[in-house]
Design an enzyme around this catalytic site. Structure first.
Site, PDB file in Angstrom:
ATOM      1  N   SER A 176     -68.205  -6.023 -54.304  1.00 32.81           N
ATOM      2  CA  SER A 176     -69.220  -7.030 -54.846  1.00 32.81           C
ATOM      3  C   SER A 176     -69.065  -7.938 -55.871  1.00 32.81           C
ATOM      4  O   SER A 176     -67.956  -8.282 -55.991  1.00 32.81           O
ATOM      5  CB  SER A 176     -70.510  -6.247 -54.585  1.00 32.81           C
ATOM      6  OG  SER A 176     -71.605  -6.968 -54.520  1.00 32.81           O
ATOM      7  N   ASP A 194     -71.246  -5.500 -47.959  1.00 30.04           N
ATOM      8  CA  ASP A 194     -71.064  -5.286 -49.260  1.00 30.04           C
ATOM      9  C   ASP A 194     -70.084  -3.984 -49.479  1.00 30.04           C
ATOM     10  O   ASP A 194     -70.406  -3.123 -48.976  1.00 30.04           O
ATOM     11  CB  ASP A 194     -72.389  -5.009 -49.818  1.00 30.04           C
ATOM     12  CG  ASP A 194     -72.166  -5.032 -51.350  1.00 30.04           C
ATOM     13  OD1 ASP A 194     -71.338  -4.309 -51.875  1.00 30.04           O
ATOM     14  OD2 ASP A 194     -73.073  -5.837 -51.928  1.00 30.04           O
TER      15      ASP A 194
END
Length: 254
Positions: free
Chosen positions: A44, A164
């Site tokens: 991320s 993510d």
């Protein structure tokens, strides 16, 4: 025989400004260490900072300015990133495109390991092969896509959909050598805030061991709903200072 060294940056949303502070410290005072680093990894926001430190370290301050503007823009929305009509991912893409150099994919190929989560199976994949700059950007965006928060449609890459990377492996540790870990959450990473007090209870969250503390609960909220400008600047400074502390402890400081 020299030990293989890697650097890995944790998933952390808007707390990525802590990572930028740490990256700035490595760039200014840890060149000897960076010359020894074989691979960079992240999930991320951590993957975004890892990509900048590897491919465009001279752009770290530009990246910090973008992070501050992005946080301010998100805070201005009535419901933050969840505000209908606000395209969080398009804004992030523009920032990434403005910072990564034309040859970023060539510099990152084989050296940058980005954590992704399959939207279909929930399994983790570390991607380290990038055939083009657009390929690299898509992987970084996929690693940063928090379902619902950042939009409704997962990011497509090589015919599959991804979300993510922090949901399945928030702090990648590479199999070869030592991986130096960086996280804005107090816990067991090599570079992280130390909240003081007793060691306390640690919990494993997607492979990251963080301390169960009030301060970390506040940080979890700030990851998605960023603090004001003074708070963002304090995070950046904390990251810088914690990384300098690591460099001094390990004998890498210059």
């Amino acid at each position: 025989m020299k030990q293989i060294l890697n650097l890995s940056f944790a998933a952390c949303g808007f707390l990525g400004t802590y990572h930028l502070g740490a990256a700035s410290a490595f760039h200014q005072h840890g060149q000897r260490l960076l010359r020894e680093v074989q691979a960079f990894a992240g999930a991320s926001a951590g993957s975004l900072v890892a990509s900048v430190l590897l491919t465009a370290p001279e752009k770290i301050e530009d990246c910090s300015r973008f992070a501050h503007h992005f946080a301010e823009e998100t805070r201005r929305q009535p419901l933050g990133a969840l505000t209908p009509g606000y395209d969080f991912m398009a804004r992030l893409r523009r920032g990434v495109e403005s910072i990564l150099p034309p040859d970023a994919h060539a510099l990152a190929h084989g050296r940058l390991h980005v954590s992704l989560t399959s939207a279909r199976t929930g399994r983790n994949v570390l991607v380290s092969s990038f055939s083009s700059r657009e390929d690299l950007i898509q992987v970084l965006l996929a690693s940063s896509f928090v379902p619902l928060y950042a939009g409704l449609r997962p990011v497509e890459y090589q015919g599959q959909t991804w979300v993510d990377g922090g949901l399945s492996d928030s702090l990648p540790v590479l199999p070869a050598g030592r991986t130096v870990t960086i996280s804005p959450f107090s816990g067991r990473p090599d570079v992280c805030p130390q909240d003081g007090g007793p060691e306390g209870i640690h919990v494993a969250v997607a492979n990251q061991h963080i301390q169960l503390s009030a301060a970390n609960l506040v940080r979890l909220g700030q990851a998605l709903f960023p603090p004001g400008r003074p708070g963002m600047e304090a995070l950046h400074q904390r990251g810088f200072e914690d990384a300098v502390g690591f460099l001094r402890r390990e004998g890498w400081f210059q």
